[in-house]
Design a protein around this motif. Sequence first.
Motif, PDB file in Angstrom:
ATOM      1  N   MET A   1       0.692 -14.901  11.610  1.00  0.00           N
ATOM      2  CA  MET A   1       0.710 -13.788  10.662  1.00  0.00           C
ATOM      3  C   MET A   1      -0.512 -12.895  10.894  1.00  0.00           C
ATOM      4  O   MET A   1      -1.614 -13.378  11.122  1.00  0.00           O
ATOM      5  N   ILE A   2      -0.310 -11.604  10.831  1.00  0.00           N
ATOM      6  CA  ILE A   2      -1.399 -10.656  11.021  1.00  0.00           C
ATOM      7  C   ILE A   2      -2.317 -10.683   9.803  1.00  0.00           C
ATOM      8  O   ILE A   2      -1.862 -10.752   8.657  1.00  0.00           O
ATOM      9  N   THR A   3      -3.623 -10.629  10.063  1.00  0.00           N
ATOM     10  CA  THR A   3      -4.621 -10.569   8.995  1.00  0.00           C
ATOM     11  C   THR A   3      -5.362  -9.243   9.075  1.00  0.00           C
ATOM     12  O   THR A   3      -5.756  -8.805  10.161  1.00  0.00           O
ATOM     13  N   VAL A   4      -5.542  -8.610   7.927  1.00  0.00           N
ATOM     14  CA  VAL A   4      -6.327  -7.381   7.859  1.00  0.00           C
ATOM     15  C   VAL A   4      -7.505  -7.601   6.920  1.00  0.00           C
ATOM     16  O   VAL A   4      -7.503  -8.519   6.104  1.00  0.00           O
ATOM     17  N   LEU A   5      -8.503  -6.739   7.032  1.00  0.00           N
ATOM     18  CA  LEU A   5      -9.693  -6.822   6.200  1.00  0.00           C
ATOM     19  C   LEU A   5      -9.620  -5.806   5.070  1.00  0.00           C
ATOM     20  O   LEU A   5      -9.109  -4.703   5.245  1.00  0.00           O
ATOM     21  N   ALA A   6     -10.158  -6.206   3.932  1.00  0.00           N
ATOM     22  CA  ALA A   6     -10.234  -5.306   2.777  1.00  0.00           C
ATOM     23  C   ALA A   6     -11.657  -5.291   2.247  1.00  0.00           C
ATOM     24  O   ALA A   6     -12.427  -6.245   2.437  1.00  0.00           O
ATOM     25  N   VAL A   7     -12.005  -4.215   1.575  1.00  0.00           N
ATOM     26  CA  VAL A   7     -13.306  -4.115   0.913  1.00  0.00           C
ATOM     27  C   VAL A   7     -13.312  -5.074  -0.280  1.00  0.00           C
ATOM     28  O   VAL A   7     -12.313  -5.173  -1.002  1.00  0.00           O
ATOM     29  N   PRO A   8     -14.395  -5.810  -0.503  1.00  0.00           N
ATOM     30  CA  PRO A   8     -14.446  -6.712  -1.660  1.00  0.00           C
ATOM     31  C   PRO A   8     -14.132  -5.994  -2.967  1.00  0.00           C
ATOM     32  O   PRO A   8     -14.598  -4.880  -3.213  1.00  0.00           O
ATOM     33  N   GLY A   9     -13.300  -6.645  -3.791  1.00  0.00           N
ATOM     34  CA  GLY A   9     -12.990  -6.121  -5.108  1.00  0.00           C
ATOM     35  C   GLY A   9     -11.704  -5.332  -5.218  1.00  0.00           C
ATOM     36  O   GLY A   9     -11.306  -4.956  -6.331  1.00  0.00           O
ATOM     37  N   VAL A  10     -11.023  -5.069  -4.092  1.00  0.00           N
ATOM     38  CA  VAL A  10      -9.830  -4.208  -4.171  1.00  0.00           C
ATOM     39  C   VAL A  10      -8.521  -4.973  -4.055  1.00  0.00           C
ATOM     40  O   VAL A  10      -7.447  -4.389  -4.257  1.00  0.00           O
ATOM     41  N   LEU A  11      -8.578  -6.269  -3.729  1.00  0.00           N
ATOM     42  CA  LEU A  11      -7.346  -7.036  -3.571  1.00  0.00           C
ATOM     43  C   LEU A  11      -6.879  -7.522  -4.938  1.00  0.00           C
ATOM     44  O   LEU A  11      -7.365  -8.515  -5.471  1.00  0.00           O
ATOM     45  N   VAL A  12      -5.934  -6.794  -5.503  1.00  0.00           N
ATOM     46  CA  VAL A  12      -5.396  -7.075  -6.829  1.00  0.00           C
ATOM     47  C   VAL A  12      -3.879  -7.102  -6.731  1.00  0.00           C
ATOM     48  O   VAL A  12      -3.268  -6.169  -6.181  1.00  0.00           O
ATOM     49  N   ALA A  13      -3.263  -8.149  -7.248  1.00  0.00           N
ATOM     50  CA  ALA A  13      -1.812  -8.258  -7.187  1.00  0.00           C
ATOM     51  C   ALA A  13      -1.148  -7.054  -7.836  1.00  0.00           C
ATOM     52  O   ALA A  13      -1.550  -6.605  -8.917  1.00  0.00           O
TER      53      ALA A  13
END
Length: 237
Positions: A1-13
């Motif tokens: 599965m491909i993994t991408v990076l996100a800025v801390p604090g923005v990953l919200v369901a």
Amino acid sequence: MITVLAVPGVLVAGQVLALDDEELHHLDVRRAEAGEVVEAVDGTGIRARGSLERVGKRLALRVDSVQHEPAPPVTILGLGAGDRERFGQVADQAAALGATSVIPLETERSRSVATRLRTDHLERMQRRITDALKQCGSAWSPTLAPLTSFAIWTTGTMPGACWLADADGGPAPALGSDEAVTIAVGPEGGFTGDERARLLAAGFTPVRCAPEVLRFETAALAALTTAWQARRRGSHG
């Protein structure tokens, strides 16, 4: 599965997350398409799963689920700030081998290396460390400390067991599964005799991590691997 990076604090369901140009390039190289399920990590223990969708001409990530993974045991690598490209080889593997913090040390011998790691290289080196999460899959990114004087570092308090990677050292003692460890690895040519004596006086135990003398970047990776194995031995009695 491909993994991408996100800025801390923005990953919200439930959120639709815009991806930066570097992550979009990564998806393009991987030939990702709208509708594909991917993972996202932010380097602070958050792992999300979602699907790609097209917003205008760009791909975005619709976040479906989010989980927080426990922090790995504290594993501090104090590494002589020698040649920056060779230092970068450690940066590429630090997360995969369990490092939680990498401290570039200004030592007597590193100061004479013309291509040594310098302050203006640190931002790119931290990005290199974080980018490696896409390959290794870890949700936690090691932190890269500012360039630190060896003399100042050795006067501080060191968490957990203290190891000096040394070809003349003994076998690594077992570690508890969550036991902290601080590892010192010298630059090209190793630590000087005075620096080695200072480490021993600070409570560092010489540990041999390979059959022969290693290049400094290889020694750092071998020492991190040795710490991982020592924790496995400790957790299995």
